[in-house]
Design a protein around this motif. Structure first.
Motif, mmCIF file in Angstrom:
data_model
loop_
_atom_site.group_PDB
_atom_site.id
_atom_site.type_symbol
_atom_site.label_atom_id
_atom_site.label_comp_id
_atom_site.label_asym_id
_atom_site.label_seq_id
_atom_site.Cartn_x
_atom_site.Cartn_y
_atom_site.Cartn_z
ATOM 1 N N UNK A 136 0.806 -1.224 0.000
ATOM 2 C CA UNK A 136 0.000 0.000 0.000
ATOM 3 C C UNK A 136 0.836 1.271 0.000
ATOM 4 N N UNK A 137 1.853 1.352 0.863
ATOM 5 C CA UNK A 137 2.695 2.549 0.909
ATOM 6 C C UNK A 137 3.466 2.725 -0.388
ATOM 7 N N UNK A 159 4.390 5.215 -5.710
ATOM 8 C CA UNK A 159 4.520 4.929 -7.139
ATOM 9 C C UNK A 159 3.511 5.748 -7.941
ATOM 10 N N UNK A 160 2.290 5.847 -7.432
ATOM 11 C CA UNK A 160 1.287 6.689 -8.079
ATOM 12 C C UNK A 160 1.718 8.134 -8.127
ATOM 13 N N UNK A 161 2.388 8.574 -7.073
ATOM 14 C CA UNK A 161 2.876 9.942 -7.025
ATOM 15 C C UNK A 161 3.959 10.185 -8.073
ATOM 16 N N UNK A 162 4.817 9.184 -8.284
ATOM 17 C CA UNK A 162 5.867 9.315 -9.297
ATOM 18 C C UNK A 162 5.260 9.424 -10.692
ATOM 19 N N UNK A 163 4.353 8.506 -11.016
ATOM 20 C CA UNK A 163 3.727 8.498 -12.343
ATOM 21 C C UNK A 163 2.897 9.762 -12.557
ATOM 22 N N UNK A 203 12.345 12.423 -5.651
ATOM 23 C CA UNK A 203 12.222 12.443 -4.195
ATOM 24 C C UNK A 203 11.204 11.399 -3.727
ATOM 25 N N UNK A 204 10.068 11.370 -4.432
ATOM 26 C CA UNK A 204 9.009 10.425 -4.070
ATOM 27 C C UNK A 204 9.356 9.012 -4.512
ATOM 28 N N UNK A 205 10.086 8.884 -5.637
ATOM 29 C CA UNK A 205 10.506 7.560 -6.090
ATOM 30 C C UNK A 205 11.342 6.867 -5.011
ATOM 31 N N UNK A 206 12.140 7.662 -4.304
ATOM 32 C CA UNK A 206 12.935 7.088 -3.221
ATOM 33 C C UNK A 206 12.040 6.514 -2.123
ATOM 34 N N UNK A 207 10.842 7.104 -1.958
ATOM 35 C CA UNK A 207 9.923 6.615 -0.933
ATOM 36 C C UNK A 207 9.385 5.229 -1.277
ATOM 37 N N UNK A 208 9.273 4.933 -2.587
ATOM 38 C CA UNK A 208 8.838 3.595 -2.999
ATOM 39 C C UNK A 208 9.822 2.551 -2.485
ATOM 40 N N UNK A 209 11.120 2.844 -2.647
ATOM 41 C CA UNK A 209 12.149 1.917 -2.197
ATOM 42 C C UNK A 209 12.301 1.926 -0.671
#
Length: 510
Positions: free
Chosen positions: A113-114, A119-123, A447-453
């Motif tokens: 979920x997180x 990921x949605x934020x990146x796209x 920045x947000x892509x890093x949050x996916x990882x």
């Protein structure tokens, strides 16, 4: 046609001077606009970190009726115990983990979920961010983002399982992708250089208020279902969209760039210093106001993804874009990873999240002081290096030193927050108006892509601290060195076209 283009270029060259003079003072009208714009970041902050509470593994206890005859202890794994030997401390629907019996699922499943949200934020950032530079403008993209995020947050309440929940969180992340970018650009484009750092910092402050409100909302709803948290945060966000539509004005810089001259003049006149509107008109006349034909040409030459193409068409722009993206990724690993992983430190989850949020507040006056007095480049480098050292140290310190570990985590988080403040406003100054929102959006998406990882690493790091905090620290430490590729912008003016920005850089180098 050539005369019209000359008139338009004369006006663009004078635009920064016009804004500097007309916005020389900061009154209640500008302050009210800033508050209304910044409120979007408050709701963004709530949705970004709400999973700290809704997706957490709840505390549990051994059932008193079976304790004497079972092997259940506080150090036992509930996955190794019969369901009759233990119970959740709160109601079974307190979080999605207890509601859908995910306590024994893999860390990957629990982290979906997180990761879906980020990921949605990146796209969404790639698809929506550039539209704020081209056909839609800053305000419309901000409105679309807020509506999508708030409605998706409300619909999350009705999720029957983790897969639907993750899908709706993806939509929510897609919607919020451009909020912080549009808020920051809107705030900084409406004022002169004196007020730019002070006003730009409001976006981060309101994001922190949203972050800081979560422990209170979660504590009040500690005996309720996780769905109550989404209800309490989505309804006010939906109501805010109405205020945004009717009371927030567009960026005058964007309006000028796209030929909406009369609208831009009206906005500048409303927020101008006392007795300045008449002087504003004289200055516009002396600069050479474009004719109706130029306005129409500008409005029709508006390919939605032209600004993204322009960022990679010129060598200097591509170099800056890739550099800020690397910096954004490294800083984001710490900024998102540290708060999401506080549950692994064995500290009170309400207090630890509150400490992280409170620690952001002193970073704002420090950011303003740095922006007004010191180099952007070396300040970003210093905070990245220090944050990395604290993050690595947090991973090295053993589980028995909870106080030291939370202290190191807070120190690393504080430095990453300050580094993010600096690089965000640095990026606004590095790029001209025609691509500014796209460039800032790419910074945001990395920045947000890093949050996916980092969200996945947090789940994996529940058993190995170095796989989370150690990796976070190394990422921000090494990314900080990339700032050497950027020019310093302290004391400079904002440019409006790629040619103007390139000419300015050539003049400095020459």
């Amino acid at each position: 046609m050539e005369d019209q283009e000359t008139l338009r270029n004369n006006l663009l060259d004078s635009l920064d001077q016009i804004i500097e003079q007309s916005q020389s003072s900061f009154g209640w009208k500008q302050f009210l606009q800033a508050i209304l714009v910044s409120l979007a970041s408050l709701f963004d902050g709530q949705q970004t970190f709400i999973s700290v509470y809704t997706d957490a593994v709840p505390s549990w206890h051994c059932s008193t009726a079976t304790t004497s005859s079972s092997s259940c202890t506080t150090s036992s794994s509930i996955c190794d115990l019969p369901s009759s030997d233990w119970s959740w401390d709160a109601i079974s629907s307190h979080t999605i983990i207890s509601d859908w019996d995910l306590q024994c699922s893999s860390s990957f499943i629990r982290g979906i979920p997180a990761s879906s949200y980020f990921l949605g934020s990146v796209i969404g950032g790639f698809l929506l961010g550039t539209l704020a530079d081209s056909s839609l403008g800053r305000k419309k993209v901000l409105l679309i983002s807020c509506i999508t995020m708030s409605l998706a947050s409300f619909l999350t309440i009705f999720s029957p399982n983790i897969w639907v929940y993750s899908a709706v969180r993806f939509v929510s992340g897609f919607g919020r992708s451009s909020i912080s970018t549009c808020v920051l650009v809107l705030l900084m484009e409406k004022v002169g250089r004196k007020w730019r750092p002070r006003l730009g910092i409001m976006q981060f402050f309101f994001f922190t208020l949203g972050f800081l409100s979560l422990p209170l909302i979660a504590y009040v709803n500690r005996d309720n279902s996780w769905r109550a948290l989404y209800l309490c945060t989505s309804i006010p966000a939906i109501l805010y969209c109405i205020l945004l539509q009717f009371f927030v004005s567009e960026s005058p810089r964007w309006l000028y760039m796209h030929g909406f001259v009369e609208e831009a003049i009206a906005i500048l006149e409303k927020s101008a210093a006392p007795n300045y509107p008449s002087e504003l008109k004289l200055l516009l006349v002396s600069a050479g106001m474009p004719s109706e034909g130029v306005e129409e040409t500008s409005k029709t030459n508006n390919h939605p993804y032209k600004s993204m193409k322009d960022l990679f068409a010129k060598r200097w722009a591509m170099k800056r874009t890739l550099t800020v993206m690397v910096l954004g990724f490294g800083i984001g690993m710490v900024y998102y990873g540290m708060p999401l992983g506080v549950g692994n430190l064995g500290f009170n989850i309400y207090l630890s999240v509150m400490f992280n949020a409170l620690l952001e507040i002193p970073s704002y006056p420090i950011t303003c002081i740095i922006l007004e007095r010191w180099s952007r480049k070396y300040s970003v480098l210093a905070f990245c290096l220090v944050s990395g050292i604290f993050g690595i140290s947090c991973a090295i310190v053993g589980n028995g030193q909870k106080g030291i570990r939370i202290g190191l985590e807070l120190a690393s988080f504080f430095c990453s927050r300050t580094a993010w403040n600096l690089i965000s406003m640095f990026t606004v100054e590095l790029f001209p108006t025609c691509v500014r929102n796209s460039a800032t959006s790419l910074l945001r998406q990395s920045y947000v892509l890093s949050a996916v990882f980092s969200s996945i690493l947090v789940s994996v790091g529940s058993n190995n601290g170095f796989l989370s905090y150690g990796v976070f620290g190394l990422a921000i430490f090494f990314s900080g060195f990339f700032v050497a590729c950027l020019p310093d912008t302290r004391g400079g003016t904002l440019c409006d076209t790629m040619e103007e920005q390139e000419g300015k850089e050539n003049m400095i180098l020459g």
